[in-house]
Design an enzyme around this catalytic site. Structure first.
Site, short mmCIF file in Angstrom:
data_model
loop_
_atom_site.label_atom_id
_atom_site.label_comp_id
_atom_site.label_asym_id
_atom_site.label_seq_id
_atom_site.Cartn_x
_atom_site.Cartn_y
_atom_site.Cartn_z
N GLY A 189 136.23 91.48 99.79
CA GLY A 189 136.92 92.76 99.90
C GLY A 189 136.20 93.84 99.09
O GLY A 189 134.97 93.84 98.99
N LEU B 76 97.28 95.26 101.49
CA LEU B 76 96.89 95.22 102.90
C LEU B 76 97.43 96.46 103.63
O LEU B 76 96.70 97.18 104.30
CB LEU B 76 97.43 93.94 103.56
CG LEU B 76 97.10 93.74 105.04
CD1 LEU B 76 95.60 93.58 105.26
CD2 LEU B 76 97.83 92.51 105.61
N THR B 77 98.75 96.73 103.45
CA THR B 77 99.41 97.81 104.19
C THR B 77 98.88 99.19 103.74
O THR B 77 98.67 99.44 102.57
CB THR B 77 100.93 97.76 103.92
OG1 THR B 77 101.40 96.46 104.25
CG2 THR B 77 101.69 98.80 104.72
N ARG C 166 104.89 83.68 103.67
CA ARG C 166 106.05 83.66 104.58
C ARG C 166 106.77 82.32 104.52
O ARG C 166 107.99 82.26 104.66
CB ARG C 166 105.59 83.92 106.02
CG ARG C 166 105.14 85.34 106.25
CD ARG C 166 104.34 85.44 107.54
NE ARG C 166 103.89 86.80 107.77
CZ ARG C 166 102.95 87.11 108.66
NH1 ARG C 166 102.38 86.18 109.39
NH2 ARG C 166 102.59 88.37 108.81
N GLN D 156 142.58 81.22 108.59
CA GLN D 156 141.58 80.67 109.51
C GLN D 156 140.33 81.55 109.60
O GLN D 156 139.22 81.05 109.75
CB GLN D 156 142.19 80.49 110.90
CG GLN D 156 143.19 79.35 110.94
CD GLN D 156 143.78 79.16 112.33
OE1 GLN D 156 143.53 79.94 113.24
NE2 GLN D 156 144.58 78.14 112.49
N ARG E 140 111.54 86.85 93.18
CA ARG E 140 110.77 85.98 94.08
C ARG E 140 109.57 86.72 94.67
O ARG E 140 108.50 86.14 94.86
CB ARG E 140 111.69 85.43 95.19
CG ARG E 140 111.15 84.19 95.89
CD ARG E 140 110.31 84.50 97.10
NE ARG E 140 111.04 85.36 98.00
CZ ARG E 140 110.51 86.38 98.66
NH1 ARG E 140 109.22 86.68 98.57
NH2 ARG E 140 111.25 87.16 99.44
N GLU F 178 105.90 91.36 105.09
CA GLU F 178 105.20 90.14 105.52
C GLU F 178 105.40 89.88 107.02
O GLU F 178 105.63 88.76 107.44
CB GLU F 178 105.67 88.95 104.71
CG GLU F 178 105.67 89.26 103.24
CD GLU F 178 104.84 88.33 102.42
OE1 GLU F 178 104.27 87.41 103.00
OE2 GLU F 178 104.76 88.55 101.21
N PHE G 131 102.29 92.65 121.70
CA PHE G 131 102.36 93.75 120.74
C PHE G 131 101.21 94.76 120.80
O PHE G 131 101.19 95.70 120.04
CB PHE G 131 102.68 93.30 119.29
CG PHE G 131 101.99 92.08 118.79
CD1 PHE G 131 102.53 90.83 119.04
CD2 PHE G 131 100.87 92.17 118.02
CE1 PHE G 131 101.92 89.68 118.54
CE2 PHE G 131 100.26 91.04 117.50
CZ PHE G 131 100.79 89.77 117.77
N HIS H 176 110.69 91.65 111.43
CA HIS H 176 111.50 90.73 112.23
C HIS H 176 111.03 90.73 113.69
O HIS H 176 110.90 89.68 114.33
CB HIS H 176 112.95 91.24 112.14
CG HIS H 176 113.95 90.22 112.57
ND1 HIS H 176 114.09 89.01 111.96
CD2 HIS H 176 114.88 90.24 113.56
CE1 HIS H 176 115.06 88.32 112.54
NE2 HIS H 176 115.55 89.04 113.52
#
Ligand SMILES: Cc1cc2nc3c(=O)[nH]c(=O)nc-3n(C[C@H](O)[C@H](O)[C@H](O)COP(=O)(O)OP(=O)(O)OC[C@H]3O[C@@H](n4cnc5c(N)ncnc54)[C@H](O)[C@@H]3O)c2cc1C
Length: 396
Positions: free
Chosen positions: A351, A142-143, A255, A291, A101, A375, A395, A378
């Site tokens: 497991g 870009l980075t 994004r 459960q 992706r 991108e 920021f 978080h």
């Protein structure tokens, strides 16, 4: 069948009948990409990742399936589809693997989109059909080593030499870079203004060393872009937009694709866990009878359903042209976080078997760590939302 003999039995959950909100074309697009993933990606993906192998040979196949920039009009060799179709394509490809992706997102949203939006007619005709078909692979620089979350500080720069530009600097962490035929490079001119330049492989002084030893996105090739006095023809400057807003516009489109894509990874983990919980017996009962397992599965389905509705609505706003950066940030941030959580819970349900390549969870989990960071990290997306809410930028 995968090399380990496991068939890809994936079925997507649709607890709120969201299919009723999709057109026949949307469902057709989704089915065709899902079948493609089952045939061309699922049987090989574990081995590609184990070997850290980027399957460059899949690029023309992705092009043939219309995966690259499907929202770009037909006249440039592309699909002319809406943003919901684009989202569904990203979801299905990332269900196969986030690395695949990433290749598709970069090509569509970060290479074709800026050429389509900011390029000259000559640039569009020269590059878009080849990028759409997968004859060309592109990357987006870009980075930089010292400027990640703060790309506006970039030091890569170009000087006007009369009949050409002279480009110097370096980019880092660039998806597709080692195999890319062209790079969209963001650099400052002598006035400090950011512009996009199309740099072609083969230009003297341009190299793309690969970044090795990643534990994440192992089937995606990542590298540097190094510019040592590269002569770039003046015709290769994107004339339509300058300033940091130009690359940020491309990132909004990418994004949006991530918000859908990561749900593909999440659904794959949920689907595997649901199946395993019915088959695996402990204490004489399938583990799905306990459960605590049911709680994990119920919470996964709840989060998947919420994100499916979020994505569907965001797709509509993208088509209407009024989705804002902070609305896209909310979806990217939320969906990556819940996909990571679902991958971890699904791994627990499996497991010890869950740590092997027989199941997809560990691969998705490791991949999603990159997606959490690239991108816009978080935390940066949280701060974009914080600014939207309070009107105060935190920021810097
Ligand atoms: C596999 C992979 C592929 C990538 N592909 C591409 C690509 O194709 N093209 C491209 O241009 N880039 C790409 N990137 C780079 C990616 O976009 C950057 O890694 C990202 O923007 C973060 O930059 P950084 O890694 O330098 O982290 P930093 O900016 O150094 O951040 C480090 C930490 O500090 C936090 N932080 C930074 N500033 C603030 C602040 N003001 N307030 C609070 N916290 C803050 C961040 O949230 C983060 O947790 C890729 C990265 C990876 C891992």
């Amino acid at each position: 069948m995968s090399p380990s003999g496991k068939e890809d039995l994936f079925e997507s959950p649709d607890f709120y009948n969201i299919d009723e909100l999709l057109s026949d074309e949307h469902k057709l697009v989704r089915t065709s990409i899902r079948e493609f993933v089952k045939k061309e990606i699922s049987p090989h993906i574990d081995s590609w990742c184990q070997k850290a192998y980027f399957p460059n040979e899949i690029v023309p196949k992705l092009g043939k399936m219309g995966i690259f920039g499907p929202f770009i009009p037909l006249e440039y060799g592309d699909g002319g589809l809406d943003y919901t179709s684009y989202g569904l394509i990203m979801q299905e490809i990332e269900r196969g693997d986030s690395g695949m992706r990433s290749t598709a997102s970069v090509q569509g949203s970060l290479v074709m989109y800026p050429i389509f939006k900011f390029g000259s007619e000559e640039q569009k005709n020269k590059y878009l059909p080849k990028l759409a078909s997968g004859e060309f692979l592109g990357c987006f620089g870009l980075t930089e080593p010292d400027y990640g979350s703060n790309p506006g500080g970039m030091i890569t720069n170009f000087k006007d030499m009369g009949d050409h530009y002279l480009l110097n600097g370096a980019k880092m962490w660039i998806s597709n870079a080692p195999y890319a035929d062209i790079a969209i490079v963001w650099a400052k001119n002598e006035d400090g203004k950011i512009h996009g330049l199309i740099v072609e492989r083969g230009m003297e002084g341009f190299s793309t060393p690969e970044t090795h030893q990643k534990w994440s996105l192992r089937a995606s090739a990542t590298g540097e872009l190094v510019f040592d006095n590269v002569k770039v023809p003046k015709a290769n400057l994107l004339p339509g937009k300058s300033g940091l807003g130009a690359p940020l516009m491309c990132l909004d489109s990418a994004r949006y694709g991530i918000a859908w894509g990561v749900m593909g990874a999440a659904m794959d983990c949920y689907d595997a866990a649901k199946r395993y919980s019915r088959q695996r017996v402990q204490f004489d009962r399938p583990i799905g009878a306990f459960q605590l397992t049911q709680k994990k599965l119920a919470e996964m389905l709840t989060e998947i359903t919420k994100a499916q509705l979020l994505n569907w609505r965001l797709g509509k706003m993208m088509d209407e042209g009024n989705a804002t950066t902070s609305q896209i940030s909310l979806a990217k941030r939320n969906n990556v976080e819940i996909a990571l959580h679902i991958a971890r819970e699904a791994r627990q349900i499996h497991g010890a078997m869950g740590i092997t390549g027989d199941f997809p969870m560990m691969r998705h989990m490791a991949n999603l760590e990159s997606v959490l960071t690239y991108e816009g990290t978080h935390d940066i997306h949280l701060l974009i939302l914080g600014k939207e809410i309070t009107g105060i930028q935190a920021f810097y």
